[in-house]
Design an enzyme around this catalytic site. Sequence first.
Site, PDB file in Angstrom:
ATOM      1  N   SER A   1       0.433  -4.576   2.737  1.00  0.00           N
ATOM      2  CA  SER A   1      -0.286  -3.476   1.794  1.00  0.00           C
ATOM      3  C   SER A   1       0.132  -2.877   3.408  1.00  0.00           C
ATOM      4  O   SER A   1       0.138  -2.245   3.799  1.00  0.00           O
ATOM      5  CB  SER A   1      -1.406  -4.044   1.436  1.00  0.00           C
ATOM      6  OG  SER A   1      -1.802  -4.316   3.140  1.00  0.00           O
ATOM      7  N   LYS A   2      -0.382  -1.591   1.841  1.00  0.00           N
ATOM      8  CA  LYS A   2      -0.239  -0.180   3.197  1.00  0.00           C
ATOM      9  C   LYS A   2      -1.230  -0.396   4.473  1.00  0.00           C
ATOM     10  O   LYS A   2      -0.856   0.397   5.191  1.00  0.00           O
ATOM     11  CB  LYS A   2      -0.817   0.748   2.148  1.00  0.00           C
ATOM     12  CG  LYS A   2      -0.692   2.332   2.421  1.00  0.00           C
ATOM     13  CD  LYS A   2      -1.659   3.138   0.838  1.00  0.00           C
ATOM     14  CE  LYS A   2      -1.705   4.328   1.689  1.00  0.00           C
ATOM     15  NZ  LYS A   2      -2.452   4.989   0.783  1.00  0.00           N
ATOM     16  N   ARG A   3      -1.744  -0.707   4.897  1.00  0.00           N
ATOM     17  CA  ARG A   3      -2.790  -0.468   5.501  1.00  0.00           C
ATOM     18  C   ARG A   3      -2.556  -1.604   6.759  1.00  0.00           C
ATOM     19  O   ARG A   3      -2.879  -0.920   7.594  1.00  0.00           O
ATOM     20  CB  ARG A   3      -4.028  -1.466   5.018  1.00  0.00           C
ATOM     21  CG  ARG A   3      -4.791  -0.548   4.257  1.00  0.00           C
ATOM     22  CD  ARG A   3      -6.386   0.887   4.332  1.00  0.00           C
ATOM     23  NE  ARG A   3      -6.414   1.687   3.069  1.00  0.00           N
ATOM     24  CZ  ARG A   3      -6.289   2.709   3.428  1.00  0.00           C
ATOM     25  NH1 ARG A   3      -5.879   3.766   4.805  1.00  0.00           N
ATOM     26  NH2 ARG A   3      -6.209   3.025   2.381  1.00  0.00           N
TER      27      ARG A   3
END
Length: 513
Positions: A266-268
């Site tokens: 994911s983005k994080r």
Amino acid sequence: MTTERDVRVRFAPSPTGPLHIGGVRTALYNYLFARKHKGTMILRIEDTDQNRFVPGAEQYIKDSLKWVGIELDEGPDQGGANAPYRQSERKPMYRQYADQLLENGFAYYAFDTEEELDAMRKRLEASKMQSAYDAVSRMSMKNSLTLPADEVAERLQNGDNYVIRIKLPRKEEIRFYDIIRGWVTVNTSQMDDKVLLKGDGMPTYHLANVVDDYLMQISHVIRGEEWLPSAPLHYMLYKYLGWQDVMPQFAHLPLLLKPDGNGKLSKRDGDRLGFPVFPLQWTDPVTNEISSGYRERGYFPESVVNMLALLGWHPSDNQEVFSMDELVEAFTLEKVSKSGAKFDLNKALWFNQTYLQGKNVNEIFNSLEDQFKAKYGDFETEYGLKVVELLKEKVQFSNQILDESGYFFGMPEKYDKQVIEKKFKENTGSNLLSLSNYFIDCKCFSASEFEQEFKAFCEKNGLKTGDLLQPLRVAISGEAVGPPIFELLELFGNENVHKRIEKCLSEINLSLS
Ligand code: GLU
């Protein structure tokens, strides 16, 4: 399933933010497939959801594709027979297909308000039923299946808010073939009557996607696994619109997983785990939050392409390093795996290092020259080339060459503490000084002369080469490890080596006293 159809594929991102690296992989697989089959690669911007539109995202997508070397045959900038390639500009094209579905009884108007939809969901949840607008629940809602025809006409006349929903059969088995997953079977009892078009004439993703794939004569839909649940609905749309004969073949790609395999990348994750999840750096236009990019981290586009190609696809032999042309040659959808592909940071670094080793010294030096000059002032190009040649072997990114080059442009400023504590014995200092005088006496010039005389010196003085080698390296570079030592001696020259040893010894004495 072989047809004589021309291969036409599309990458169809929504400009809702920066393109995730998984999206780049989807674009890449489409591109490889298109090139392999001498087909057409299309970029289509799916921007029907205006609420999620993010300024700059479309440009970011195009810049990312360009950076990794994905060339487009048709798209918003390239144009093409199927222009426009932005769905928001195609808005008037979709209505007729929704009308066709309405006329043939495969879709219906629904007038329910948000509150009514909410109440329905709560009611169904409370009775532990599937909380969807489906073949069962639609019969107790406000739509053209339940309201009298004149009321429907009146509501439409009055401009009441409405949506057009697909009318799915209550229980029907849908079966379609996915090149990667094989036969997929879903029952319509598990599906809901998705909205196809909103009252303002804007289609939803599902209608626009299928209509455009049809109009653009897409032969293969190659996209991420997250769209697999939408595929049965798309299948029904093809069927209801009478396009089953030209339905594209589907290939749903496996997810990109976190390095430990636990869940989707994911983005994080990237900035938390030390690698970017975006191809290029992205600054959020609202929060100004910066997400790092492969390009800015110093990855080569070829190495990102190579790494992504192997995240989910396996060549038939054990080859790992592939140029784009070799990938085009070797790529097949049949060799894409079903299961998720774990991101592997070490592999990403290894690829970059491999590509760096393969680059010629001039090319690397040219890319760093301005930064070198800004840091160290003017110097001979030949010297710069030699520095790059010596340092490139050990690093993964070319900018590390700059970071590690300090001692080439001045005396070392500090000396590796561990080596000094472990390897500098009582006579080490005086041995190093005698050694450098010996180099001067012998007029050592080339690396091989330094090496030969170093051995001769140790032998004459009854020293083990191993005892003196690391102190010598630390004295001239300050570092415990580095490029081949005799090459360093050649580059610095015997006078300079002597000065370096003197400086080192005086500084060590200071720090030891
Ligand atoms: N617009 C969808 C996305 O953002 C495209 C899915 C598809 O390729 O059908 O990924």
